[in-house]
Design a protein around this motif. Structure first.
Motif, mmCIF file in Angstrom:
data_model
loop_
_atom_site.group_PDB
_atom_site.id
_atom_site.type_symbol
_atom_site.label_atom_id
_atom_site.label_comp_id
_atom_site.label_asym_id
_atom_site.label_seq_id
_atom_site.Cartn_x
_atom_site.Cartn_y
_atom_site.Cartn_z
ATOM 1 N N TYR A 179 0.839 -1.142 0.088
ATOM 2 C CA TYR A 179 0.021 0.140 -0.023
ATOM 3 C C TYR A 179 0.914 1.316 0.030
ATOM 4 O O TYR A 179 0.749 2.248 -0.775
ATOM 5 C CB TYR A 179 -0.895 0.139 1.335
ATOM 6 N N GLN A 180 1.768 1.270 1.000
ATOM 7 C CA GLN A 180 2.680 2.361 1.069
ATOM 8 C C GLN A 180 4.028 2.110 1.362
ATOM 9 O O GLN A 180 4.383 1.249 2.130
ATOM 10 C CB GLN A 180 2.058 3.500 2.191
ATOM 11 N N HIS A 181 5.128 2.885 0.513
ATOM 12 C CA HIS A 181 6.423 2.543 0.912
ATOM 13 C C HIS A 181 6.868 3.734 1.556
ATOM 14 O O HIS A 181 6.554 4.809 1.051
ATOM 15 C CB HIS A 181 7.259 2.246 -0.512
ATOM 16 N N GLU A 182 7.612 3.723 2.840
ATOM 17 C CA GLU A 182 8.298 4.841 3.514
ATOM 18 C C GLU A 182 9.598 4.982 3.603
ATOM 19 O O GLU A 182 10.110 3.737 4.178
ATOM 20 C CB GLU A 182 7.117 4.580 4.890
ATOM 21 N N ASP A 183 10.000 6.118 3.413
ATOM 22 C CA ASP A 183 11.476 6.221 3.429
ATOM 23 C C ASP A 183 11.759 7.351 4.165
ATOM 24 O O ASP A 183 11.522 8.439 3.678
ATOM 25 C CB ASP A 183 12.145 6.346 1.930
ATOM 26 N N ARG A 184 11.975 7.165 5.486
ATOM 27 C CA ARG A 184 12.094 8.315 6.443
ATOM 28 C C ARG A 184 13.430 8.404 7.093
ATOM 29 O O ARG A 184 14.291 7.784 7.335
ATOM 30 C CB ARG A 184 11.011 7.789 7.519
ATOM 31 N N TRP A 185 13.680 9.615 7.369
ATOM 32 C CA TRP A 185 14.810 10.034 8.227
ATOM 33 C C TRP A 185 14.313 10.967 9.628
ATOM 34 O O TRP A 185 13.527 11.874 9.285
ATOM 35 C CB TRP A 185 15.756 10.975 7.197
ATOM 36 N N ILE A 186 14.869 10.674 10.730
ATOM 37 C CA ILE A 186 14.713 11.548 11.914
ATOM 38 C C ILE A 186 16.009 11.966 12.432
ATOM 39 O O ILE A 186 16.897 11.309 12.753
ATOM 40 C CB ILE A 186 14.121 10.496 12.867
ATOM 41 N N ASN A 187 15.917 13.228 12.601
ATOM 42 C CA ASN A 187 17.015 13.976 13.087
ATOM 43 C C ASN A 187 17.177 13.791 14.670
ATOM 44 O O ASN A 187 16.360 14.042 15.550
ATOM 45 C CB ASN A 187 16.607 15.596 13.041
ATOM 46 N N LEU A 188 18.311 12.960 14.927
ATOM 47 C CA LEU A 188 18.580 12.569 16.295
ATOM 48 C C LEU A 188 19.081 13.651 17.096
ATOM 49 O O LEU A 188 18.759 13.404 18.366
ATOM 50 C CB LEU A 188 19.730 11.495 16.069
ATOM 51 N N ALA A 189 19.310 14.774 16.560
ATOM 52 C CA ALA A 189 19.862 16.020 17.436
ATOM 53 C C ALA A 189 18.571 16.523 18.144
ATOM 54 O O ALA A 189 18.407 16.903 19.436
ATOM 55 C CB ALA A 189 20.404 16.935 16.878
ATOM 56 N N ALA A 190 17.445 16.166 17.384
ATOM 57 C CA ALA A 190 16.048 16.680 18.072
ATOM 58 C C ALA A 190 15.513 15.755 18.905
ATOM 59 O O ALA A 190 14.758 16.017 19.902
ATOM 60 C CB ALA A 190 15.187 17.087 16.700
ATOM 61 N N LEU A 191 15.290 14.166 18.429
ATOM 62 C CA LEU A 191 15.042 13.291 19.084
ATOM 63 C C LEU A 191 15.889 12.109 19.051
ATOM 64 O O LEU A 191 15.905 11.230 18.568
ATOM 65 C CB LEU A 191 13.683 12.638 18.146
ATOM 66 N N PRO A 192 16.787 12.182 20.240
ATOM 67 C CA PRO A 192 17.821 11.474 20.440
ATOM 68 C C PRO A 192 17.226 9.969 20.832
ATOM 69 O O PRO A 192 17.920 8.714 20.710
ATOM 70 C CB PRO A 192 18.515 11.766 21.417
ATOM 71 N N GLN A 193 16.055 10.007 21.566
ATOM 72 C CA GLN A 193 15.483 8.763 21.980
ATOM 73 C C GLN A 193 14.740 7.900 20.573
ATOM 74 O O GLN A 193 14.693 6.494 20.931
ATOM 75 C CB GLN A 193 14.052 8.875 22.817
ATOM 76 N N ALA A 194 14.952 8.425 19.653
ATOM 77 C CA ALA A 194 14.540 7.609 18.401
ATOM 78 C C ALA A 194 15.581 6.370 18.011
ATOM 79 O O ALA A 194 15.271 5.456 17.682
ATOM 80 C CB ALA A 194 14.344 8.497 17.131
ATOM 81 N N GLU A 195 16.625 6.633 18.612
ATOM 82 C CA GLU A 195 17.778 5.661 18.285
ATOM 83 C C GLU A 195 17.440 4.421 18.985
ATOM 84 O O GLU A 195 17.708 3.351 18.389
ATOM 85 C CB GLU A 195 19.369 6.230 18.473
ATOM 86 N N ASP A 196 16.788 4.509 20.193
ATOM 87 C CA ASP A 196 16.526 3.250 20.812
ATOM 88 C C ASP A 196 15.193 2.647 20.735
ATOM 89 O O ASP A 196 14.819 1.726 21.395
ATOM 90 C CB ASP A 196 16.761 3.496 22.284
ATOM 91 N N ALA A 197 14.236 3.506 20.136
ATOM 92 C CA ALA A 197 12.892 3.115 19.884
ATOM 93 C C ALA A 197 12.868 1.871 18.943
ATOM 94 O O ALA A 197 13.575 1.611 18.053
ATOM 95 C CB ALA A 197 12.280 4.135 19.318
ATOM 96 N N ASP A 198 11.635 0.985 19.545
ATOM 97 C CA ASP A 198 11.691 -0.444 18.758
ATOM 98 C C ASP A 198 10.632 -0.006 17.702
ATOM 99 O O ASP A 198 9.378 -0.007 17.898
ATOM 100 C CB ASP A 198 11.037 -1.289 19.776
ATOM 101 N N PHE A 199 11.015 0.122 16.365
ATOM 102 C CA PHE A 199 10.170 0.287 15.063
ATOM 103 C C PHE A 199 9.984 -0.925 14.547
ATOM 104 O O PHE A 199 9.517 -0.955 13.356
ATOM 105 C CB PHE A 199 10.966 1.160 14.148
ATOM 106 N N SER A 200 10.175 -2.210 15.068
ATOM 107 C CA SER A 200 9.779 -3.375 14.546
ATOM 108 C C SER A 200 8.232 -3.638 14.562
ATOM 109 O O SER A 200 7.860 -4.542 13.547
ATOM 110 C CB SER A 200 10.428 -4.481 15.349
ATOM 111 N N GLN A 201 7.393 -3.221 15.446
ATOM 112 C CA GLN A 201 6.380 -3.419 15.555
ATOM 113 C C GLN A 201 5.197 -2.316 15.340
ATOM 114 O O GLN A 201 4.135 -2.276 14.746
ATOM 115 C CB GLN A 201 5.728 -4.019 17.094
#
Length: 229
Positions: free
Chosen positions: A135-157
Motif C-alpha cells: 500500500y505504502q513505501h515509507e523512506d524516512r529520516w529522523i533528526n537525532l539531535a532533536a529526538l535522540p530517543q528515536a535511536e533506541d525506539a523499537d520500530f519493529s512493530q
C-alpha cells in the motif's frame, strides 16, 4: 537570575521530547515546579498555559497535568496515520520494517532540513500493506539531535509515523506531491514493474525551528488521496 516563563516552557518541553516525561506522564504541580525553577508560581502557570494551548500537555482540575498521549496538531494539514487509512477502507493492516540504520545526514538532507555538518539521523525504510498487498513505501529520516530517543525506539512493530505522532507535535510542515516512475528497488517493494507510475509525497516537519523528520512516501498506480481541513 530567576527563570522566565520561556525558560520554564523550554525546559519542560525538552524533558517531554527527550522522553524524560513520556506520553501520559504526570507532571509536578505548579508549586513544585516553581521550587524547581526558582521562580514565581505565576511564571510556571504561564508556561503551562502555553504548553496546553500548544497541545503538548493536558490540564485537568483535581486530576493534575499530564503529557498528552497524542499531542494535538496545531496545523491545518492533518498528518494521517496509514494504519487508520487502511483500516477505514475495511482492509487488514500489516507493517514491516525493511531497513534501519544510524547514518551521518547526507548533504541533500542537511540542505533540506538545515542540519549542521556531521549531524546524525536515523534512516528507516518501511512497508505498509492492505490485505497483504503493498500500500505504502515509507523512506524516512529522523533528526537525532532533536529526538535522540528515536535511536533506541523499537520500530519493529509500530511504524515511525505513529511513534512521532505520539511523541512530538510539529509547528511547521513542508509537503510536496508529485508523480514519478518506479526504479528497480521501489518496484520490488510495491510488487510492480520498473517504470510503473507512482504517486509520491515528500514531507518535512519542524518543531519551533528544529527539524524533526523528512519522509518520502510512495504508492502504487491508482492511489487516491483525500484530505480534510
Amino acid at each position: 537570575m530567576k527563570a522566565t516563563y520561556r525558560d520554564v516552557k523550554s525546559d519542560i518541553l525538552s524533558k517531554i521530547t527527550k522522553g524524560d516525561w513520556g506520553p501520559g506522564s504526570l507532571i509536578p504541580n505548579e508549586i513544585e515546579l516553581a521550587g524547581i525553577y526558582g521562580c514565581a508560581r505565576a511564571t510556571v502557570n504561564r508556561a503551562m498555559r502555553e504548553l496546553a494551548d500548544d497541545g503538548i500537555i493536558e490540564r485537568r482540575r483535581k486530576a493534575g497535568t499530564r503529557v498528552r498521549a497524542s499531542p494535538i496538531r496545531q496545523a491545518r494539514f492533518d498528518i494521517p496515520l496509514v494504519r487508520r487509512e487502511i483500516e477505514d477502507k475495511g482492509a487488514e493492516y500489516r507493517y514491516s520494517l525493511a531497513n534501519r540504520a544510524v547514518e551521518e545526514a547526507p548533504d541533500w538532507l542537511r540542505a533540506r532540513l538545515k542540519l549542521p555538518a556531521g549531524g546524525k539521523a536515523l534512516h528507516l525504510v518501511c512497508m505498509h500493506y492492505a490485505d497483504g498487498d503493498p500500500y505504502q513505501h515509507e523512506d524516512r529520516w529522523i533528526n537525532l539531535a532533536a529526538l535522540p530517543q528515536a535511536e533506541d525506539a523499537d520500530f519493529s512493530q509500530v511504524g515511525p509515523n505513529e511513534w512521532l505522532v505520539a511523541t512530538i507535535p510539529f509547528s511547521d510542515a513542508e509537503i510536496s506531491f508529485s508523480a514519478g516512475l518506479a526504479d528497480r528497488e521501489l518496484s520490488d517493494y510495491l510488487a510492480g514493474k520498473i517504470g510503473d507510475p507512482v504517486f509520491t509525497i515528500e514531507r518535512s516537519t519542524w518543531w519551533e525551528g528544529q527539524a524533526i523528520t523528512y519522509v518520502k512516501l510512495a504508492y502504487r498506480p491508482g492511489h487516491r488521496m483525500t484530505t480534510r481541513y
